[in-house]
Design a protein around this motif. Sequence first.
Motif, PDB file in Angstrom:
ATOM      1  N   GLU A  55      -2.908   1.114  -9.896  1.00  0.00           N
ATOM      2  CA  GLU A  55      -2.573   1.728  -8.625  1.00  0.00           C
ATOM      3  C   GLU A  55      -1.879   3.068  -8.863  1.00  0.00           C
ATOM      4  O   GLU A  55      -1.209   3.246  -9.872  1.00  0.00           O
ATOM      5  CB  GLU A  55      -1.586   0.864  -7.835  1.00  0.00           C
ATOM      6  CG  GLU A  55      -2.110  -0.464  -7.405  1.00  0.00           C
ATOM      7  CD  GLU A  55      -1.040  -1.277  -6.690  1.00  0.00           C
ATOM      8  OE1 GLU A  55      -1.370  -1.847  -5.652  1.00  0.00           O
ATOM      9  OE2 GLU A  55       0.109  -1.332  -7.172  1.00  0.00           O
ATOM     10  N   VAL A  56      -2.048   3.952  -7.907  1.00  0.00           N
ATOM     11  CA  VAL A  56      -1.313   5.204  -7.873  1.00  0.00           C
ATOM     12  C   VAL A  56      -0.723   5.321  -6.476  1.00  0.00           C
ATOM     13  O   VAL A  56      -1.469   5.274  -5.490  1.00  0.00           O
ATOM     14  CB  VAL A  56      -2.227   6.409  -8.193  1.00  0.00           C
ATOM     15  CG1 VAL A  56      -1.473   7.715  -8.021  1.00  0.00           C
ATOM     16  CG2 VAL A  56      -2.790   6.293  -9.596  1.00  0.00           C
ATOM     17  N   GLU A  57       0.584   5.413  -6.425  1.00  0.00           N
ATOM     18  CA  GLU A  57       1.293   5.504  -5.142  1.00  0.00           C
ATOM     19  C   GLU A  57       0.845   4.400  -4.184  1.00  0.00           C
ATOM     20  O   GLU A  57       0.592   4.647  -3.003  1.00  0.00           O
ATOM     21  CB  GLU A  57       1.120   6.889  -4.528  1.00  0.00           C
ATOM     22  CG  GLU A  57       1.718   7.989  -5.392  1.00  0.00           C
ATOM     23  CD  GLU A  57       1.415   9.388  -4.885  1.00  0.00           C
ATOM     24  OE1 GLU A  57       0.869   9.542  -3.774  1.00  0.00           O
ATOM     25  OE2 GLU A  57       1.737  10.333  -5.615  1.00  0.00           O
ATOM     26  N   GLY A  58       0.712   3.186  -4.706  1.00  0.00           N
ATOM     27  CA  GLY A  58       0.348   2.035  -3.896  1.00  0.00           C
ATOM     28  C   GLY A  58      -1.120   1.929  -3.539  1.00  0.00           C
ATOM     29  O   GLY A  58      -1.532   0.992  -2.856  1.00  0.00           O
ATOM     30  N   LYS A  59      -1.939   2.863  -4.006  1.00  0.00           N
ATOM     31  CA  LYS A  59      -3.375   2.847  -3.702  1.00  0.00           C
ATOM     32  C   LYS A  59      -4.154   2.368  -4.923  1.00  0.00           C
ATOM     33  O   LYS A  59      -3.977   2.870  -6.025  1.00  0.00           O
ATOM     34  CB  LYS A  59      -3.838   4.250  -3.295  1.00  0.00           C
ATOM     35  CG  LYS A  59      -5.319   4.315  -2.929  1.00  0.00           C
ATOM     36  CD  LYS A  59      -5.752   5.741  -2.649  1.00  0.00           C
ATOM     37  CE  LYS A  59      -7.191   5.951  -2.324  1.00  0.00           C
ATOM     38  NZ  LYS A  59      -8.166   4.994  -2.694  1.00  0.00           N
ATOM     39  N   TYR A 103      -7.695   7.566 -16.027  1.00  0.00           N
ATOM     40  CA  TYR A 103      -7.426   6.187 -15.597  1.00  0.00           C
ATOM     41  C   TYR A 103      -8.201   5.166 -16.430  1.00  0.00           C
ATOM     42  O   TYR A 103      -7.669   4.103 -16.766  1.00  0.00           O
ATOM     43  CB  TYR A 103      -7.723   6.000 -14.106  1.00  0.00           C
ATOM     44  CG  TYR A 103      -6.794   6.804 -13.233  1.00  0.00           C
ATOM     45  CD1 TYR A 103      -5.426   6.524 -13.200  1.00  0.00           C
ATOM     46  CD2 TYR A 103      -7.264   7.858 -12.466  1.00  0.00           C
ATOM     47  CE1 TYR A 103      -4.560   7.274 -12.413  1.00  0.00           C
ATOM     48  CE2 TYR A 103      -6.406   8.616 -11.672  1.00  0.00           C
ATOM     49  CZ  TYR A 103      -5.060   8.318 -11.654  1.00  0.00           C
ATOM     50  OH  TYR A 103      -4.207   9.060 -10.887  1.00  0.00           O
TER      51      TYR A 103
END
Length: 166
Positions: A55-59, A103
């Motif tokens: 995840e990145v910033e909750g995404k 990623y």
Amino acid sequence: MIRLAKISDIDGILEITRACAAKMESDGIYQWNEHYPSKQAFLKDLEREELYVTEVEGKLVGAIVVSTFMDEEYVPIEWLTPNGNSSYIHRICVDPNLQGKGYAQKLMDFAEELSKEKRFTSVRLDTFSQNKRNQRFYEQRGYQKLGDIFFPKQSSHPFHCYELVL
């Protein structure tokens, strides 16, 4: 952040894999289709606690399966290490809008570290013979190409098997 997936992640993972399939198709790579990867496969991965997401910033931006299960298609391959103590990478995916940002490297770093922590002797995987980008990706990480297998529901082209001795 990389963590074990939850049931609530499944729909997001499927969105990413569908976007990846569409991106590959637009590049002339017919690796994933309506049969694969399936929701059932991800649910089984989740049940075995082998499905991880990043995840990145909750995404949700990507996923990877680090499994102990050897598919029967892998049996004829002459692996570098004896069967029984290897991990298997499956269904690695990164949102196509975020590919090229490291990623996939981070997911593979995670999978290889986890495999070392669990004292596996190697990491094994397969990638589509028509996907040259993936082949370079794994070869640059030190994986050795060993032989070919077939998944007829996915393609008439072979999939190359790779192994990294830890």
